[in-house]
Design a protein around this motif. Sequence first.
Motif, PDB file in Angstrom:
ATOM      1  N   GLY A  35     -15.248 -52.120  15.698  1.00  0.00           N
ATOM      2  CA  GLY A  35     -14.424 -51.310  14.801  1.00  0.00           C
ATOM      3  C   GLY A  35     -14.920 -51.273  13.368  1.00  0.00           C
ATOM      4  O   GLY A  35     -14.328 -50.619  12.514  1.00  0.00           O
ATOM      5  N   LYS A  36     -16.005 -51.989  13.086  1.00  0.00           N
ATOM      6  CA  LYS A  36     -16.526 -52.052  11.715  1.00  0.00           C
ATOM      7  C   LYS A  36     -17.979 -51.571  11.645  1.00  0.00           C
ATOM      8  O   LYS A  36     -18.708 -51.616  12.633  1.00  0.00           O
ATOM      9  CB  LYS A  36     -16.446 -53.479  11.171  1.00  0.00           C
ATOM     10  N   ILE A  37     -18.332 -51.157  10.438  1.00  0.00           N
ATOM     11  CA  ILE A  37     -19.707 -50.732  10.171  1.00  0.00           C
ATOM     12  C   ILE A  37     -20.217 -51.522   8.976  1.00  0.00           C
ATOM     13  O   ILE A  37     -19.518 -51.676   7.979  1.00  0.00           O
ATOM     14  CB  ILE A  37     -19.771 -49.214   9.892  1.00  0.00           C
ATOM     15  N   THR A  38     -21.437 -52.017   9.098  1.00  0.00           N
ATOM     16  CA  THR A  38     -22.100 -52.682   7.978  1.00  0.00           C
ATOM     17  C   THR A  38     -23.035 -51.666   7.343  1.00  0.00           C
ATOM     18  O   THR A  38     -23.905 -51.109   8.015  1.00  0.00           O
ATOM     19  CB  THR A  38     -22.897 -53.906   8.471  1.00  0.00           C
ATOM     20  N   CYS A  39     -22.856 -51.398   6.062  1.00  0.00           N
ATOM     21  CA  CYS A  39     -23.685 -50.411   5.363  1.00  0.00           C
ATOM     22  C   CYS A  39     -25.140 -50.819   5.432  1.00  0.00           C
ATOM     23  O   CYS A  39     -25.503 -51.958   5.154  1.00  0.00           O
ATOM     24  CB  CYS A  39     -23.251 -50.264   3.914  1.00  0.00           C
ATOM     25  N   VAL A  40     -25.971 -49.850   5.797  1.00  0.00           N
ATOM     26  CA  VAL A  40     -27.397 -50.068   5.964  1.00  0.00           C
ATOM     27  C   VAL A  40     -28.071 -50.478   4.638  1.00  0.00           C
ATOM     28  O   VAL A  40     -29.095 -51.146   4.645  1.00  0.00           O
ATOM     29  CB  VAL A  40     -28.035 -48.801   6.573  1.00  0.00           C
ATOM     30  N   CYS A  41     -27.469 -50.107   3.508  1.00  0.00           N
ATOM     31  CA  CYS A  41     -28.071 -50.406   2.196  1.00  0.00           C
ATOM     32  C   CYS A  41     -27.516 -51.684   1.562  1.00  0.00           C
ATOM     33  O   CYS A  41     -28.267 -52.607   1.284  1.00  0.00           O
ATOM     34  CB  CYS A  41     -27.859 -49.242   1.236  1.00  0.00           C
ATOM     35  N   CYS A  42     -26.197 -51.720   1.337  1.00  0.00           N
ATOM     36  CA  CYS A  42     -25.612 -52.838   0.580  1.00  0.00           C
ATOM     37  C   CYS A  42     -25.125 -53.981   1.476  1.00  0.00           C
ATOM     38  O   CYS A  42     -24.777 -55.041   0.973  1.00  0.00           O
ATOM     39  CB  CYS A  42     -24.469 -52.349  -0.303  1.00  0.00           C
ATOM     40  N   LYS A  43     -25.080 -53.722   2.803  1.00  0.00           N
ATOM     41  CA  LYS A  43     -24.636 -54.712   3.787  1.00  0.00           C
ATOM     42  C   LYS A  43     -23.146 -55.042   3.677  1.00  0.00           C
ATOM     43  O   LYS A  43     -22.670 -55.981   4.312  1.00  0.00           O
ATOM     44  CB  LYS A  43     -25.449 -56.021   3.708  1.00  0.00           C
ATOM     45  N   ASP A  44     -22.378 -54.289   2.883  1.00  0.00           N
ATOM     46  CA  ASP A  44     -20.928 -54.467   2.861  1.00  0.00           C
ATOM     47  C   ASP A  44     -20.369 -53.965   4.187  1.00  0.00           C
ATOM     48  O   ASP A  44     -20.918 -53.045   4.790  1.00  0.00           O
ATOM     49  CB  ASP A  44     -20.280 -53.703   1.702  1.00  0.00           C
ATOM     50  N   GLU A  45     -19.270 -54.562   4.616  1.00  0.00           N
ATOM     51  CA  GLU A  45     -18.669 -54.206   5.895  1.00  0.00           C
ATOM     52  C   GLU A  45     -17.387 -53.412   5.649  1.00  0.00           C
ATOM     53  O   GLU A  45     -16.591 -53.762   4.772  1.00  0.00           O
ATOM     54  CB  GLU A  45     -18.353 -55.496   6.654  1.00  0.00           C
ATOM     55  N   TYR A  46     -17.223 -52.337   6.411  1.00  0.00           N
ATOM     56  CA  TYR A  46     -16.041 -51.487   6.294  1.00  0.00           C
ATOM     57  C   TYR A  46     -15.511 -51.173   7.680  1.00  0.00           C
ATOM     58  O   TYR A  46     -16.287 -51.071   8.642  1.00  0.00           O
ATOM     59  CB  TYR A  46     -16.398 -50.145   5.624  1.00  0.00           C
ATOM     60  N   PHE A  47     -14.205 -50.975   7.774  1.00  0.00           N
ATOM     61  CA  PHE A  47     -13.675 -50.413   9.015  1.00  0.00           C
ATOM     62  C   PHE A  47     -14.227 -49.005   9.149  1.00  0.00           C
ATOM     63  O   PHE A  47     -14.370 -48.282   8.154  1.00  0.00           O
ATOM     64  CB  PHE A  47     -12.144 -50.400   9.005  1.00  0.00           C
ATOM     65  N   ALA A  48     -14.554 -48.625  10.381  1.00  0.00           N
ATOM     66  CA  ALA A  48     -15.203 -47.338  10.631  1.00  0.00           C
ATOM     67  C   ALA A  48     -14.410 -46.163  10.077  1.00  0.00           C
ATOM     68  O   ALA A  48     -14.981 -45.165   9.651  1.00  0.00           O
ATOM     69  CB  ALA A  48     -15.447 -47.168  12.131  1.00  0.00           C
ATOM     70  N   ASP A  49     -13.076 -46.296  10.051  1.00  0.00           N
ATOM     71  CA  ASP A  49     -12.236 -45.177   9.597  1.00  0.00           C
ATOM     72  C   ASP A  49     -11.655 -45.392   8.194  1.00  0.00           C
ATOM     73  O   ASP A  49     -10.718 -44.701   7.787  1.00  0.00           O
ATOM     74  CB  ASP A  49     -11.114 -44.922  10.610  1.00  0.00           C
TER      75      ASP A  49
END
Length: 142
Positions: A35-49
Motif C-alpha cells: 500500500g506504500k510507495i518509496t520515492c525513487v529520488c528522496c526515498k521518502d515513503e508515502y501511501f499510494a493514494d
Amino acid sequence: GNKEMAYKHKSKSDLLKQADKVFGDWIKNRDTKGGKITCVCCKDEYFADAVNGDGKKIIQPLHFVGRGVYDLRFDADNVHAGCCYCNLKQRLNPKGLEYQRYRKFLIDKIGLTAVEEMELVKRKINKIEESQLRTVIEHYSN
C-alpha cells in the motif's frame, strides 16, 4: 472488443492522455509495496493514494528522461513512482540532485550501459504514431 471501441474514435491528444493515464497507473501499481510507495529520488515513503494540501495526489510517475522523448515516455525502465515534490524539482533543475539520485537508482537497477543508452535517446527526433499509443493503452490497461 469493448476496450477497442473505447479509443477507436479519439484524437491523438486524447489517445496520448489515455496512454499516459493507463501507463502511469500501471507504474504506480508496479511500485506499490504493502500500500506504500518509496520515492525513487528522496526515498521518502508515502501511501499510494496520499494527497497533499491541495488535494492532489502526491505519488506520480517520474520520468528519468523527460516525457517529451516519446521513445522512452512509455518505457517501464524510464519511469518509476515518486513524489510530486521530487518530480517538480527534477523538472525545474534537470541535472540536479533528484536527477543524480534517480540516475544512481537506475544504474543499480538496470546497469550503467542501459542508463547511458537512455540518456542518448534524448538526441533523437521524437514522434509517436496513434497506432503506438493504442498499443500502449492495450498493453498497460488492467
